[in-house]
Design a protein around this motif. Structure first.
Motif, mmCIF file in Angstrom:
data_model
loop_
_atom_site.group_PDB
_atom_site.id
_atom_site.type_symbol
_atom_site.label_atom_id
_atom_site.label_comp_id
_atom_site.label_asym_id
_atom_site.label_seq_id
_atom_site.Cartn_x
_atom_site.Cartn_y
_atom_site.Cartn_z
ATOM 1 N N LEU A 33 0.580 -1.127 -0.119
ATOM 2 C CA LEU A 33 -0.152 -0.020 -0.119
ATOM 3 C C LEU A 33 0.829 1.295 0.059
ATOM 4 N N ARG A 88 2.020 1.857 9.095
ATOM 5 C CA ARG A 88 3.367 1.941 9.114
ATOM 6 C C ARG A 88 3.750 2.626 10.625
ATOM 7 N N ILE A 112 4.133 -4.914 16.234
ATOM 8 C CA ILE A 112 4.376 -3.417 16.127
ATOM 9 C C ILE A 112 4.925 -3.017 17.600
HETATM 10 N N1 LIG Z 1 -0.398 -3.170 18.588
HETATM 11 C C1 LIG Z 1 -0.498 -2.012 19.291
HETATM 12 O O1 LIG Z 1 -0.177 -1.746 20.279
HETATM 13 C C2 LIG Z 1 -1.363 -0.889 18.616
HETATM 14 C C3 LIG Z 1 -1.738 0.141 19.445
HETATM 15 C C4 LIG Z 1 -2.614 1.238 18.665
HETATM 16 C C5 LIG Z 1 -3.023 1.139 17.334
HETATM 17 N N2 LIG Z 1 -2.728 -0.043 16.788
HETATM 18 C C6 LIG Z 1 -2.867 -0.144 15.432
HETATM 19 O O2 LIG Z 1 -3.528 -1.418 15.095
HETATM 20 C C7 LIG Z 1 -3.320 -1.432 13.527
HETATM 21 C C8 LIG Z 1 -2.695 -2.903 13.456
HETATM 22 O O3 LIG Z 1 -1.571 -2.753 14.111
HETATM 23 P P1 LIG Z 1 -0.832 -4.375 14.826
HETATM 24 O O4 LIG Z 1 -0.519 -3.973 16.074
HETATM 25 O O5 LIG Z 1 -1.698 -5.577 14.287
HETATM 26 O O6 LIG Z 1 0.464 -4.460 13.671
HETATM 27 P P2 LIG Z 1 1.192 -5.389 12.953
HETATM 28 O O7 LIG Z 1 1.075 -6.788 13.578
HETATM 29 O O8 LIG Z 1 2.613 -4.980 12.758
HETATM 30 O O9 LIG Z 1 0.588 -5.540 11.475
HETATM 31 C C9 LIG Z 1 0.421 -4.364 10.678
HETATM 32 C C10 LIG Z 1 -0.199 -4.999 9.528
HETATM 33 O O10 LIG Z 1 0.028 -3.717 8.493
HETATM 34 C C11 LIG Z 1 0.389 -4.248 7.266
HETATM 35 N N3 LIG Z 1 1.014 -3.349 6.620
HETATM 36 C C12 LIG Z 1 2.209 -2.539 6.786
HETATM 37 N N4 LIG Z 1 2.866 -1.913 5.978
HETATM 38 C C13 LIG Z 1 1.992 -2.486 4.883
HETATM 39 C C14 LIG Z 1 2.256 -1.980 3.410
HETATM 40 N N5 LIG Z 1 3.137 -1.099 2.802
HETATM 41 N N6 LIG Z 1 1.301 -2.552 2.507
HETATM 42 C C15 LIG Z 1 0.422 -3.316 2.958
HETATM 43 N N7 LIG Z 1 0.226 -3.737 4.249
HETATM 44 C C16 LIG Z 1 1.049 -3.344 5.136
HETATM 45 C C17 LIG Z 1 1.243 -5.529 7.752
HETATM 46 O O11 LIG Z 1 0.967 -6.286 6.439
HETATM 47 P P3 LIG Z 1 2.367 -6.808 5.570
HETATM 48 O O12 LIG Z 1 3.620 -6.889 6.389
HETATM 49 O O13 LIG Z 1 2.085 -8.219 5.217
HETATM 50 O O14 LIG Z 1 2.148 -6.031 4.442
HETATM 51 C C18 LIG Z 1 0.513 -6.101 8.884
HETATM 52 O O15 LIG Z 1 -0.460 -7.039 8.257
HETATM 53 C C19 LIG Z 1 -2.466 -0.404 13.096
HETATM 54 O O16 LIG Z 1 -3.248 0.445 12.606
HETATM 55 C C20 LIG Z 1 -1.743 0.023 14.264
HETATM 56 O O17 LIG Z 1 -1.525 1.423 14.310
HETATM 57 C C21 LIG Z 1 -1.718 -1.054 17.225
#
Ligand SMILES: NC(=O)c1ccc[n+]([C@@H]2O[C@H](COP(=O)([O-])OP(=O)(O)OC[C@H]3O[C@@H](n4cnc5c(N)ncnc54)[C@H](OP(=O)(O)O)[C@@H]3O)[C@@H](O)[C@H]2O)c1
Length: 235
Positions: free
Chosen positions: A49, A81, A178
């Motif tokens: 993306l 990201r 993350i």
């Molecule tokens: N974990 C936390 O503590 C936390 C807290 C607040 C908010 N969030 C939010 O929750 C959401 C999910 O995060 P998560 O914690 O589950 O993180 P994660 O395990 O790192 O997952 C991130 C996802 O985003 C996808 N992604 C990243 N760059 C991409 C790209 N260039 N193109 C397509 N897909 C992309 C990755 O898929 P690929 O690598 O396969 O592309 C992966 O599936 C995010 O919006 C994050 O900001 C997380």
């Protein structure tokens, strides 16, 4: 007539748990990310993306999948990201790349998916605690997570008169890559993050997935910014 969840970033973490949750409820699921989602029967559209032009791969898949339907669609803007950077020393190309994934992709997906949004459909944004406050050292993430709140509110206003709802779910510290990357495998740092919730533990991705599923089925939440953080202890 199948209901479809279209989830960005379901290859792991919160997105993966959300794909599993919707599948368990009988929804069809399409994942959009660079790597596949391994939940059984999920349709994968493998695109980066951050690289403009990914729509050329996504649009035909959309036509063949959810586009055949007529059921409800829940679009979950989850991919993000998270990188260390500073707003007073921001490199333009780096910032554009983060914007592409965190802000531009949701806007493009909204346009492409809008014709499929039947009554009862929804657009859910995954924000963050950092959608409404800032910490030092992750400026592009803070900026883009704030932007999603604005996009969600604009979505709500543009959908006046429809039966389609939107909300922004803002997770707190959740046990995904993350967070693990941020903590760098440091057990003391992990314990200190756990101590930042009033429950003294880190949230599981399944808890956020459950809440996203609830939001998809709860139109009265339309326009809401919803903090899902186990009660964050402010320092
Ligand atoms: N974990 C936390 O503590 C936390 C807290 C607040 C908010 N969030 C939010 O929750 C959401 C999910 O995060 P998560 O914690 O589950 O993180 P994660 O395990 O790192 O997952 C991130 C996802 O985003 C996808 N992604 C990243 N760059 C991409 C790209 N260039 N193109 C397509 N897909 C992309 C990755 O898929 P690929 O690598 O396969 O592309 C992966 O599936 C995010 O919006 C994050 O900001 C997380």
């Amino acid at each position: 007539m199948a209901d479809w969840a279209l989830i960005t970033g379901a290859s792991r973490g919160i997105g993966y748990a959300t794909a599993a949750r919707f599948r368990a409820e009988g929804w069809r699921v399409m994942n959009v990310s660079r790597h596949p989602c391994t939940v059984p029967d999920v349709v994968n559209v493998e695109v980066d993306l951050s690289v403009p032009g990914w729509e050329a791969t996504f649009a035909p898949a959309l036509r063949e999948g959810p586009g055949q339907g007529g059921g409800r669609v829940c679009l979950v803007h989850n991919a993000a990201r998270y990188v260390h950077d500073e707003v007073l020393a921001m490199d333009a190309d780096h910032f554009r790349q983060v914007l592409e994934v965190n802000v531009v992709a949701p806007a493009v997906l909204n346009r492409l998916v809008r014709p499929l949004l039947t009554d009862g459909s929804s657009i859910l944004y995954v924000g963050s605690t950092l959608s409404e406050k800032a910490v030092k050292g992750i400026a592009s993430y803070v900026v883009t997570k704030h932007a999603l709140v604005g996009m969600m509110r604009s979505t709500c206003q543009e959908l006046v008169g429809t039966q389609i709802h939107t909300a922004c779910v803002c997770p707190g510290f959740t046990d995904t890559e993350i967070l693990r990357e941020h903590l760098g495998g440091d057990a003391a740092a992990r314990a200190s993050v756990a101590a930042r919730t009033t429950f003294g533990r880190i949230i599981t991705p399944e808890e956020i997935a459950d809440f996203l599923y609830t939001c998809a089925n709860t139109p009265v939440l339309n326009g809401a910014v919803l903090h899902a953080n186990l009660g964050q202890v402010e320092t």
